[in-house]
Design an enzyme around this catalytic site. Structure first.
Site, short mmCIF file in Angstrom:
data_model
loop_
_atom_site.label_atom_id
_atom_site.label_comp_id
_atom_site.label_asym_id
_atom_site.label_seq_id
_atom_site.Cartn_x
_atom_site.Cartn_y
_atom_site.Cartn_z
N TYR A 112 0.85 -1.20 0.00
CA TYR A 112 0.00 0.00 0.00
C TYR A 112 0.88 1.25 0.00
CZ TYR A 112 -3.10 3.65 1.82
OH TYR A 112 -3.78 4.83 2.00
N CYS A 113 0.60 2.17 -0.93
CA CYS A 113 1.28 3.47 -1.00
C CYS A 113 2.80 3.27 -1.09
CB CYS A 113 0.86 4.31 0.19
SG CYS A 113 1.41 6.04 0.12
N LEU A 114 3.58 3.88 -0.20
CA LEU A 114 5.03 3.71 -0.23
C LEU A 114 5.42 2.25 -0.09
CD1 LEU A 114 6.31 6.61 2.10
CD2 LEU A 114 5.89 6.65 -0.35
N LEU A 163 -1.62 -1.29 -4.07
CA LEU A 163 -2.76 -0.48 -3.68
C LEU A 163 -2.34 0.99 -3.60
CD1 LEU A 163 -4.10 -2.74 -0.77
CD2 LEU A 163 -4.29 -3.07 -3.26
#
Length: 568
Positions: free
Chosen positions: A300-302, A328
């Site tokens: 997710y993200c980073l 994501l």
């Protein structure tokens, strides 16, 4: 000496580089000064707007029927400041119409000036918009009819409550406390409560293995890698909003990385430390616990960006332990990374590096300020009006409580992240090096499930979609409603959720994002079942689940959610 001076200046600028802002305005001003055509156009626009406003004022003052005196400018669809009925009455309609016309003129003035770099144009337009929003008539008691009506109705009690709210927030900020109402949400009690055990710990992570809840489970476990800019439990919020709980209920064994909240002693932790101590150590542990089964990686993200780096490195080195990748709201190409790019240029990155060099990390307040600026109407001005002038506290929910639980960013890691990924776009261009050798996303052969969100201001979905240009494998792209956080936390039964989804085989022709958007129909509901279906199609047959989370080589260290998530 230079670093110390910049670090001192940063205390007054909130981490923004004054040199970078000056460069942008100088570039814009010089080119505008030598553009007589643009100047003439702006003068013409100003005169036309003045005439339109005068005609509108005259019509309203003389009581002409509404269809003749219709607004001379409509707010943008996302701008709800002037949507109330009270704003449509004299003289407040004239006030907000004047403000919107002025805002529109400044947009015309700061954009479309030939010769100005795109980066500088974006900075000038953004900064000018922030200044103009400060003077919005909705922000002040005497020019906001809704505030005046409420103050008259309550005989000023709203202002008294607002002052109390302001004092409370000020005291909490000074004392380093979390926002009012966050006490109702406690990690381990009503947040991050999915049963599990911490089965591994090093100086950077705790690895949580969640207890099975079904009689049978798929052989391939799931490893979730969250972003380290916030605590991990956005994916394990309250039970009804927990992606972790949902995955375990669908017959998967789930592991989660919980990142340490770094301090000054961790200043020299770099991106490769996060890859090695975070993802690779987790894969080694999972391999021992599960007996060598391949793993579904979810980032997710980073965390998704880091997972793509790890996957590309593993592909280069012949490591085939990843069965699939799910990304994501995660970017691999950063050329169109939204308004965050406003803060990414050589001047700004150098300024941030000098600020972090002195303190050893990027503080949570400094990060929060930058993200709030991106949505200042919603996160700054509207909140001030609601909390301090209306005197009404917005009820905190679990997602808002998580959002206030930020973590610090180590000096070295954040510097490398900004320079290599945002500034130089090294991963997308095949110049990102791991162990001295370049890696590329195109080496990844595991199928990819990529999720973008429609209103993402951190990882815009068109930027996430660029993975289709980099990956040489099957890519299933899903676009869901919502923003960067709320779009991912898409629990079953949430109203008004929808998504689009399509799979591109590795040898299919490329579709640009706008064409993809038109060609794929909207489907109602949460996107979580679509992810589960995709994972099940790439998983083996279920077998009897273990009775508990136990392993001789990795005995449980403590109960979930562990200790790192509780670090302030």
């Amino acid at each position: 000496m230079d670093k110390s001076v910049n670090a001192m200046i940063s205390r007054f600028t909130g981490g923004l580089s004054p040199s970078g802002l000056a460069d942008a305005y100088t570039d814009w001003a010089v080119h505008l000064a030598t553009a007589p055509g643009k100047q003439t156009q702006l003068i013409e626009k100003a005169l036309k707007k003045a005439v339109r406003l005068a005609n509108y004022a005259g019509c309203c003052a003389s009581g002409i029927v509404p269809d003749v005196s219709s607004p001379c400018i409509d707010p943008l669809p996302q701008d709800k400041r002037f949507s109330g009925e009270a704003w449509q009455r004299w003289p407040y309609n004239l006030l907000y119409q004047s403000f919107l016309l002025n805002q529109q003129w400044w947009f015309n003035a700061t954009t479309g000036v030939r010769g100005v770099t795109q980066q500088h144009e974006n900075v000038v337009e953004f900064a000018s918009r922030q200044v103009l929003d400060l003077f919005s008539p909705s922000n002040y008691l005497l020019t906001n009819p809704e505030l005046l009506e409420q103050t008259q109705k309550e005989r000023g009690q709203n202002l008294q409550r607002g002052m109390q709210n302001f004092i409370e927030d000020w005291q909490r900020t000074i004392n380093g406390q979390k926002p009012a109402g966050s006490e109702a949400f406690q990690v381990g009690k009503n947040l991050a409560v999915t049963p599990g055990k911490v089965v591994y710990r090093n100086r950077l992570i705790e690895l949580i293995q969640y207890a099975p809840v079904t009689d049978k489970v798929h052989p391939e476990p799931i490893l979730i890698v969250p972003a380290w800019i916030m605590k991990y439990y956005i994916l394990d919020l309250s039970p009804e909003k927990s992606l972790v709980k949902y995955l375990t209920e669908q017959g998967f064994t789930v592991f989660m990385v919980s990142w340490k909240n770094p301090d000054i002693e961790d200043r020299d932790l770099g991106m490769d430390d996060y890859r090695r101590l975070g993802i690779m150590s987790s894969l080694d542990t999972i391999e021992t616990i599960t007996g060598g089964e391949k793993v579904h990686g979810v980032g997710y993200c980073l965390g998704g960006t880091l997972l793509s780096i790890a996957a590309a490195t593993m592909a280069r080195d012949g490591d085939e332990r990843l069965k699939s990748l799910s990304m994501l709201a995660a970017q691999t190409d950063f050329t169109e990374a939204g308004e965050l790019m406003l803060f990414i240029n050589e001047s700004q990155v150098t300024f941030l590096e000098d600020m972090m060099w002195e303190q050893g990390f990027l503080d949570t307040k400094q990060m929060a300020g930058a993200f709030q600026l991106l949505r200042s109407n919603d996160l700054i001005w509207s909140r001030m009006v609601h909390d301090y002038l209306m005197g009404e506290r917005a009820k905190l929910n679990d997602l808002m409580a998580w959002n206030s639980d930020a973590t610090r960013m180590p000096y070295k890691m954040h510097s490398e992240y900004l320079r290599q990924l945002f500034l130089n776009n090294a991963l997308a261009e095949g110049r990102y090096r791991v162990d001295g050798r370049a890696i590329t996303v195109s080496d990844i052969r595991a199928p990819i499930f990529a999720v973008g969100t429609e209103r993402d201001h951190v990882a815009p979905w068109r930027s996430v979609y660029k993975l289709n240009l980099l990956a040489d494998t099957d890519v299933t792209f899903l676009l869901t409603s919502g923003g960067h956080n709320a779009g991912i936390v898409s629990e079953i039964g949430h109203p008004r959720r929808h998504y689009r989804i399509a799979t591109r085989q590795h040898d299919d022709r490329y579709q640009d994002p706008d064409t993809w958007f038109v060609n794929n129909a909207v489907q109602d509901g949460s996107w979580w079942p679509a992810l589960v279906d995709w994972l099940k199609q790439r998983s083996g047959d279920q077998s009897v689940a273990p009775l508990s989370v136990t392993n001789n080589r990795h005995p449980p260290l403590c109960d979930a959610p562990g200790t790192y998530v509780l670090q302030e």
